[in-house]
Design an enzyme around this catalytic site. Structure first.
Site, PDB file in Angstrom:
ATOM      1  CG  ASP A 159      -9.411  -0.512  -2.273  1.00 24.35           C
ATOM      2  OD1 ASP A 159      -8.849  -0.913  -3.153  1.00 24.35           O
ATOM      3  OD2 ASP A 159      -9.181   0.678  -1.828  1.00 24.35           O
ATOM      4  CE  LYS A 168      -1.369  -6.975   0.868  1.00 21.03           C
ATOM      5  NZ  LYS A 168      -0.075  -7.022   0.530  1.00 21.03           N
ATOM      6  CG  MET A 209      -3.856   0.603   8.378  1.00 24.13           C
ATOM      7  SD  MET A 209      -2.841   1.243   6.716  1.00 24.13           S
ATOM      8  CE  MET A 209      -2.901   2.947   7.129  1.00 24.13           C
TER       9      MET A 209
HETATM   10  C1  LIG Z   1      -5.832   1.623   4.067  1.00 26.29           C
HETATM   11  S1  LIG Z   1      -6.549   2.559   5.447  1.00 26.29           S
HETATM   12  C2  LIG Z   1      -7.639   3.477   4.628  1.00 26.29           C
HETATM   13  C3  LIG Z   1      -8.492   4.631   5.184  1.00 26.29           C
HETATM   14  C4  LIG Z   1      -9.350   5.219   4.266  1.00 26.29           C
HETATM   15  N1  LIG Z   1      -8.914   5.739   3.159  1.00 26.29           N
HETATM   16  C5  LIG Z   1     -10.270   6.315   5.351  1.00 26.29           C
HETATM   17  O1  LIG Z   1     -10.314   7.446   4.923  1.00 26.29           O
HETATM   18  O2  LIG Z   1     -10.868   5.985   6.216  1.00 26.29           O
HETATM   19  C6  LIG Z   1      -7.288   1.133   6.214  1.00 26.29           C
HETATM   20  C7  LIG Z   1      -7.333   1.477   7.630  1.00 26.29           C
HETATM   21  O3  LIG Z   1      -8.601   2.673   7.790  1.00 26.29           O
HETATM   22  C8  LIG Z   1      -9.118   2.250   9.123  1.00 26.29           C
HETATM   23  N2  LIG Z   1     -10.517   2.000   8.890  1.00 26.29           N
HETATM   24  C9  LIG Z   1     -11.103   2.036   7.635  1.00 26.29           C
HETATM   25  N3  LIG Z   1     -12.399   1.871   7.705  1.00 26.29           N
HETATM   26  C10 LIG Z   1     -12.718   1.553   8.756  1.00 26.29           C
HETATM   27  C11 LIG Z   1     -13.891   1.233   9.504  1.00 26.29           C
HETATM   28  N4  LIG Z   1     -15.317   1.143   9.050  1.00 26.29           N
HETATM   29  N5  LIG Z   1     -13.918   1.128  11.003  1.00 26.29           N
HETATM   30  C12 LIG Z   1     -12.807   1.314  11.671  1.00 26.29           C
HETATM   31  N6  LIG Z   1     -11.440   1.593  11.166  1.00 26.29           N
HETATM   32  C13 LIG Z   1     -11.238   1.650   9.640  1.00 26.29           C
HETATM   33  C14 LIG Z   1      -8.549   1.054   9.722  1.00 26.29           C
HETATM   34  O4  LIG Z   1      -7.434   1.570  10.538  1.00 26.29           O
HETATM   35  C15 LIG Z   1      -7.861   0.244   8.502  1.00 26.29           C
HETATM   36  O5  LIG Z   1      -6.893  -0.598   8.988  1.00 26.29           O
END
Ligand SMILES: C[S@@+](CC[C@H](N)C(=O)[O-])C[C@H]1O[C@@H](n2cnc3c(N)ncnc32)[C@H](O)[C@@H]1O
Length: 275
Positions: free
Chosen positions: A39, A61, A176
């Site tokens: 991803d 994406k 998100m």
């Molecule tokens: C599709 S979700 C995936 C979440 C992921 N599976 C998890 O366990 O963190 C994507 C969202 O996770 C959050 N996110 C993921 N990585 C991040 C990071 N390093 N810092 C801040 N927010 C993060 C944000 O809100 C982003 O829009």
């Protein structure tokens, strides 16, 4: 019985950002993979751990996949496993939190392809530790909810779920939500939270460019906009957000300790609903 001669699909959480926050199990299966589907939020240093010669396919994406794209990914995982390949599906954070891990595992189960799900450190937990925000904290917060902000962007009454959450849970971690900080904050105030409820927004949690902004429901949207804070970001709402002032060891550098008076004032953070 599994499809004859099928390889295994490993659905692996790569962790929140820092390359060394993947699990030992995740690293071990990554090193054996014939093909890796990854991803957008995967740290490139983790991909360097793949076996030399392993195929690497970007399927990302930001903020999830369009439905048909997700179906295509599921199809590719099954197809490659049926060719006898060891397949790693590498995802940001944990596969089972807003990660579509369930859909991809179901596709494998339906196709009778062996699969394994390897947990990763969810970004919410990475942000909690690296920005110094205990999501639960004795005397302040005894419950936490992970929430998607996706509905905040639509006009279809997102307020009902915010009302339910605002009443039921001490700490909210909103995924998100980068594009809708103002709408989310306004919904939570309409739902009954005080405008001065503390909020932290953590961008690029655990990565070298992590940034945390602190404010309240009344002020945070302007702060995020003024700073031009980049995605991905998490919005943490609740009294515990205050503790980041004292406990944000990562951005401050763990050796740069605060004056004793500041620490003493944070130690007094209390007053959540279960305070
Ligand atoms: C599709 S979700 C995936 C979440 C992921 N599976 C998890 O366990 O963190 C994507 C969202 O996770 C959050 N996110 C993921 N990585 C991040 C990071 N390093 N810092 C801040 N927010 C993060 C944000 O809100 C982003 O829009």
């Amino acid at each position: 019985m599994s499809a004859k001669g099928a390889g295994t699909v490993y659905i692996v959480g790569a962790g929140p950002g820092a390359h060394d926050l993947i699990t030992l199990r995740g690293l071990a299966v990554l090193r054996t993979a014939d093909i890796v589907f990854y991803d957008a939020l995967i740290n490139p240093r983790i991909l360097e751990e793949a076996r030399p010669g392993a195929e690497q396919v970007f399927v990302g994406k930001r903020c999830g996949h369009h439905h048909t794209e997700e179906q295509q990914i599921c199809g590719m995982l099954v197809e490659k496993a049926r060719e006898g390949k060891t397949v790693v599906r590498l995802k940001g954070g944990d596969p089972m939190i807003y990660g579509r891990g369930g859909e991809e595992a179901l596709a494998c189960a339906e196709a009778r392809v062996p699969f394994e799900i390897v947990p990763g450190i969810c970004s919410a937990l990475g942000a909690a530790s690296y920005a110094g925000i205990p999501l639960t904290h004795r005397g302040t917060a005894s419950s936490v909810a992970f929430v998607t902000a996706h509905s905040a962007g639509s006009a279809d009454s997102p307020d009902t779920s915010w009302q339910r959450l605002a009443k039921a849970v001490d700490t909210l971690v909103i995924f998100m939500g980068g594009a809708w900080v103002d709408a989310i904050a306004a919904s939570l105030v309409r739902a009954g939270l005080a405008p001065d409820t503390p909020v932290a927004v953590v961008s690029h949690a655990t990565a070298g460019d992590q940034q945390t902004l602190l404010g309240s429901l009344a002020t945070i949207a302007a702060r995020v906009a003024d700073a031009g804070l980049p995605n991905p970001m998490l919005i943490v709402v609740g009294e515990v957000a205050r503790l980041s002032e004292t406990l944000n060891w990562f951005e401050r550098g763990s050796c740069a300790l605060l004056p004793a008076a500041a620490v003493a004032s944070s130690a007094g953070v209390r007053g959540g609903r279960h305070g």
